[in-house]
Design an enzyme around this catalytic site. Structure first.
Site, mmCIF file in Angstrom:
data_model
loop_
_atom_site.group_PDB
_atom_site.id
_atom_site.type_symbol
_atom_site.label_atom_id
_atom_site.label_comp_id
_atom_site.label_asym_id
_atom_site.label_seq_id
_atom_site.Cartn_x
_atom_site.Cartn_y
_atom_site.Cartn_z
ATOM 1 N N ASN A 11 40.538 36.702 31.707
ATOM 2 C CA ASN A 11 40.756 36.593 30.287
ATOM 3 C C ASN A 11 41.821 35.207 30.381
ATOM 4 O OD1 ASN A 11 41.461 36.402 27.559
ATOM 5 N ND2 ASN A 11 42.827 38.247 27.631
ATOM 6 N N LYS A 13 42.578 33.623 27.744
ATOM 7 C CA LYS A 13 43.443 33.388 26.644
ATOM 8 C C LYS A 13 43.218 31.736 25.688
ATOM 9 C CE LYS A 13 46.484 37.070 28.386
ATOM 10 N NZ LYS A 13 47.491 37.635 28.257
ATOM 11 N N HIS A 97 42.181 43.324 21.976
ATOM 12 C CA HIS A 97 42.971 42.974 23.076
ATOM 13 C C HIS A 97 44.392 43.277 22.204
ATOM 14 C CE1 HIS A 97 45.755 40.684 25.456
ATOM 15 N NE2 HIS A 97 44.815 40.824 26.516
ATOM 16 N N GLU A 99 47.215 41.520 22.014
ATOM 17 C CA GLU A 99 47.279 40.281 21.526
ATOM 18 C C GLU A 99 46.685 40.136 20.041
ATOM 19 O OE1 GLU A 99 46.759 37.472 24.507
ATOM 20 O OE2 GLU A 99 48.470 38.457 25.787
ATOM 21 N N GLU A 169 44.945 48.502 29.160
ATOM 22 C CA GLU A 169 46.186 47.563 29.480
ATOM 23 C C GLU A 169 47.431 48.044 28.589
ATOM 24 O OE1 GLU A 169 44.070 43.767 29.979
ATOM 25 O OE2 GLU A 169 44.376 43.937 28.028
ATOM 26 N N GLY A 175 51.586 40.289 30.948
ATOM 27 C CA GLY A 175 52.189 38.966 30.975
ATOM 28 C C GLY A 175 53.855 38.987 31.186
ATOM 29 N N SER A 215 49.691 42.403 34.435
ATOM 30 C CA SER A 215 49.979 41.775 35.603
ATOM 31 C C SER A 215 49.578 42.141 36.841
ATOM 32 C CB SER A 215 51.547 42.270 35.621
ATOM 33 O OG SER A 215 52.104 41.804 34.404
#
Ligand code: PEP
Length: 264
Positions: A11, A13, A97, A99, A169, A175, A215
């Site tokens: 991904n 992003k 996701h 985010e 996730e 991240g 990660s």
């Protein structure tokens, strides 16, 4: 017991222009060309989809989008439909996701509508679920996962299991460099697979691939993949460099996919 083929998705992003994305593909494909026993997916930003599709032509690596809207066309400024993504060469779409949930108002209800639309367009959704750090600390991990799964997939428990991918996730691991331990990942994946069996059928649950994301690096991939209910990885930061993503793909060896929780 069905075998689940490993799936490793990058991904990107909001990284890489079309030219940068195509350059990645040129360097990446020779590094993974021998790895035919696993599915490899790249998810560039919308403007780079067609350049990446062209660069991937003739390879076994598949294209994904990072989101989609639920309508097919109309007055929805800024949105992109599953039909457009299919025409651009996508096979997968990442949905829900964290985010998008955190910054763009994504809810389980919008995820539900998007999952149904993506399936209807013949694409494979990669549906992300995961708890925030404070939710884990309060002991709410399973109730959060349960709600995201029940509400987000409400219309899709009768889908063909091979056409649905889940990604666990944990938000605190995205991240941050803080990967979930293999045992934490397995515990969450087994919980999700048990719930898929209850909400769908045991055969459905046995066929759905559940990726771990948060990660993932070349150094921790093999241990995570060694868990019976971890079927692959959704990779953010470490998918941006061709060499590191290729090392992750190489480490994601297919094993005997046992599916602990739902042995028939
Ligand atoms: C992600 O964005 O899905 C992700 C897992 O990111 P990272 O690998 O950078 O934690």
């Amino acid at each position: 017991m069905e075998k689940r083929r490993p799936l490793i998705a990058g991904n990107w992003k909001m990284h890489k222009t079309s030219a940068e994305a195509a350059d990645f593909v040129r360097r990446f494909l020779p590094l993974v060309s021998g790895l035919r026993d696993r599915d490899i997916v790249l998810a560039p930003a919308f403007p780079a989809l067609e350049a990446v599709a062209a660069a991937l032509a003739g390879s076994a690596v598949a294209l994904a989008a990072q989101d989609a809207f639920w309508e097919t066309e109309g007055a929805f400024t800024g949105e992109v439909s599953p039909r457009m993504l299919a025409a651009a060469g996508c096979r997968y779409v990442i949905l829900g996701h964290s985010e998008r949930r955190q910054f763009f108002g994504e809810t389980d209800e919008t995820v539900r509508r998007k999952v149904a639309a993506v399936l209807a367009a013949g694409l494979i959704p990669i549906v992300c679920v995961g708890e925030r750090e404070e939710e884990r600390e309060r002991g709410q991990t399973f109730s959060i996962l349960d709600k995201q799964l029940r509400d987000g997939l409400k219309d899709s428990f009768t889908a063909d299991a091979g056409r649905l991918v889940l990604a666990y996730e944990p938000v605190w691991a995205i991240g941050t460099g803080r990967t979930a331990t293999a045992a934490q990942a397995q515990e969450a994946h087994a919980f999700l697979r048990n719930r898929l069996a209850e909400l769908g059928t045991p055969a459905f649950a046995a066929g759905v691939r559940i990726l771990y994301g948060g990660s993932v690096k070349p150094e921790n991939t093999a241990e995570l993949m060694g868990m019976p209910d971890v079927d692959g990885a959704l990779v953010g930061g470490a998918s941006l460099q061709a060499e590191s993503f290729a090392r992750i793909v190489a480490a994601a060896q297919p094993g005997p996919r046992k599916g602990t929780a739902i042995e028939p």
